[in-house]
Design a protein around this motif. Sequence first.
Motif, PDB file in Angstrom:
ATOM      1  N   UNK A 199      -4.828   8.915  -1.202  1.00  0.00           N
ATOM      2  CA  UNK A 199      -4.523   7.658  -0.497  1.00  0.00           C
ATOM      3  C   UNK A 199      -3.596   7.896   0.695  1.00  0.00           C
ATOM      4  N   UNK A 200      -2.677   8.859   0.562  1.00  0.00           N
ATOM      5  CA  UNK A 200      -1.779   9.195   1.691  1.00  0.00           C
ATOM      6  C   UNK A 200      -2.598   9.733   2.863  1.00  0.00           C
ATOM      7  N   UNK A 230     -12.618  -3.576 -21.495  1.00  0.00           N
ATOM      8  CA  UNK A 230     -12.026  -3.112 -20.237  1.00  0.00           C
ATOM      9  C   UNK A 230     -12.853  -1.978 -19.626  1.00  0.00           C
ATOM     10  N   UNK A 231     -13.124  -2.110 -18.313  1.00  0.00           N
ATOM     11  CA  UNK A 231     -13.718  -0.999 -17.535  1.00  0.00           C
ATOM     12  C   UNK A 231     -12.557  -0.330 -16.813  1.00  0.00           C
ATOM     13  N   UNK A 232     -12.285   0.917 -17.145  1.00  0.00           N
ATOM     14  CA  UNK A 232     -11.089   1.583 -16.618  1.00  0.00           C
ATOM     15  C   UNK A 232     -11.323   2.185 -15.234  1.00  0.00           C
ATOM     16  N   UNK A 233     -10.246   2.212 -14.445  1.00  0.00           N
ATOM     17  CA  UNK A 233     -10.304   2.879 -13.146  1.00  0.00           C
ATOM     18  C   UNK A 233      -9.963   1.948 -12.007  1.00  0.00           C
ATOM     19  N   UNK A 234     -10.235   2.425 -10.789  1.00  0.00           N
ATOM     20  CA  UNK A 234      -9.951   1.640  -9.581  1.00  0.00           C
ATOM     21  C   UNK A 234     -11.252   1.403  -8.822  1.00  0.00           C
ATOM     22  N   UNK A 235     -11.235   0.420  -7.939  1.00  0.00           N
ATOM     23  CA  UNK A 235     -12.474   0.064  -7.227  1.00  0.00           C
ATOM     24  C   UNK A 235     -12.876   1.138  -6.208  1.00  0.00           C
ATOM     25  N   UNK A 236     -11.892   2.004  -5.820  1.00  0.00           N
ATOM     26  CA  UNK A 236     -12.187   3.097  -4.876  1.00  0.00           C
ATOM     27  C   UNK A 236     -11.927   4.414  -5.612  1.00  0.00           C
ATOM     28  N   UNK A 237     -12.920   4.941  -6.377  1.00  0.00           N
ATOM     29  CA  UNK A 237     -12.639   6.103  -7.233  1.00  0.00           C
ATOM     30  C   UNK A 237     -12.295   7.367  -6.446  1.00  0.00           C
ATOM     31  N   UNK A 238     -11.483   8.245  -7.060  1.00  0.00           N
ATOM     32  CA  UNK A 238     -11.025   9.450  -6.367  1.00  0.00           C
ATOM     33  C   UNK A 238     -12.016  10.610  -6.548  1.00  0.00           C
ATOM     34  N   UNK A 247       0.802  -1.223   0.000  1.00  0.00           N
ATOM     35  CA  UNK A 247       0.000   0.000   0.000  1.00  0.00           C
ATOM     36  C   UNK A 247       0.839   1.279   0.000  1.00  0.00           C
ATOM     37  N   UNK A 248       1.991   1.275   0.672  1.00  0.00           N
ATOM     38  CA  UNK A 248       2.862   2.459   0.712  1.00  0.00           C
ATOM     39  C   UNK A 248       3.215   2.919  -0.711  1.00  0.00           C
ATOM     40  N   UNK A 301      -3.186  -3.237  -0.963  1.00  0.00           N
ATOM     41  CA  UNK A 301      -4.297  -2.288  -0.790  1.00  0.00           C
ATOM     42  C   UNK A 301      -5.663  -2.971  -0.762  1.00  0.00           C
ATOM     43  N   UNK A 302      -5.819  -4.047  -1.502  1.00  0.00           N
ATOM     44  CA  UNK A 302      -7.117  -4.734  -1.552  1.00  0.00           C
ATOM     45  C   UNK A 302      -7.487  -5.359  -0.216  1.00  0.00           C
ATOM     46  N   UNK A 303      -6.487  -5.611   0.639  1.00  0.00           N
ATOM     47  CA  UNK A 303      -6.773  -6.276   1.920  1.00  0.00           C
ATOM     48  C   UNK A 303      -7.057  -5.269   3.027  1.00  0.00           C
ATOM     49  N   UNK A 304      -7.082  -3.984   2.692  1.00  0.00           N
ATOM     50  CA  UNK A 304      -7.224  -2.971   3.743  1.00  0.00           C
ATOM     51  C   UNK A 304      -8.577  -3.058   4.446  1.00  0.00           C
ATOM     52  N   UNK A 305      -9.613  -3.461   3.715  1.00  0.00           N
ATOM     53  CA  UNK A 305     -10.932  -3.590   4.351  1.00  0.00           C
ATOM     54  C   UNK A 305     -10.866  -4.625   5.474  1.00  0.00           C
ATOM     55  N   UNK A 306     -10.112  -5.705   5.196  1.00  0.00           N
ATOM     56  CA  UNK A 306      -9.973  -6.767   6.196  1.00  0.00           C
ATOM     57  C   UNK A 306      -9.200  -6.219   7.398  1.00  0.00           C
TER      58      UNK A 306
END
Length: 290
Positions: free
Chosen positions: A254-255, A234-242, A114-115, A280-285
Amino acid sequence: MNFSQLIAHPEWLLIVLAPIFFVCIALEWYIGNRKQQLPPSAQYHQKEVLCNMALASLHQVADITAGLFISKVYLLFFGWKLFDIEMNWATFILLMVAQDFCYYWFHRASHRVRWLWAAHVVHHSSENMNFSTAFRQSLMYPIAGMWLFWLPLVILGFDPNYVVFAVLLNLGLQFFVHTQAIKSIGPLEYIFNSPAHHRVHHGKNPQYIDKNYAGVLIIWDKLFGSFEPEVETVQYGVTKPVNSFNPLTVTFAEWREMWREQRQSELTLRQRLKLIFAPPASQQINKKGS
Ligand SMILES: [Zn+2]
Ligand SMILES: [Zn+2]
């Protein structure tokens, strides 16, 4: 500027290449926005393009500033080099391949730690894909520690100026894979990264997440099990949009999130380290405390 001047000042390489980048952007804008021959996600939107350009400028300034310090560290390690490598065309190609290998691992780590993701997410947070997407870079890369990934090349004995040149040439070549205007590059796709391979990398479709980390050569993904061909659209972007076109909001989102989470006083040291270094994907856990 000739080749030897560029080797002496590799930090100017992307500026020297800029006219080529802008010709490509103008052509893609013409066939996408004017001729409507590209999908909506390939089109140029003023706010986003301005944001992308600002991000590229901030990245360039940060790189040149940090370069003053990083070049000193490289020179220090170059003093302890393992081999005397004389630069010629053969060793230059060897350096390009070795740097591309290091890039693969830097890029893979950028998605799994994640860093590093906090810097790299800037590049992925657009829901469009065109040449201007390549300009989305983070000014935080020097602080995240990107330069550490090239240090083994300096220790091996490659001249630090050539190493920085190879890093920036790799980045410059990657500009050309950020397009939907080119469907395929034919048999070259077996060896080289291509627009199709890199579109997959920018996808948030579940099968495309954390795939195709290649810089110039796609062979590393095939060797290390991260290759995925482009099949589904392709669907572009990230699962947590800015959800912002402010370059500073995009850069620090993210910082700030990471800092906010660290301020929770009830966290154990283990949880704190996980919030910084786990994928980063494991942050919810992590937030649930496991
Ligand atoms: Zn990436
Ligand atoms: Zn990209």
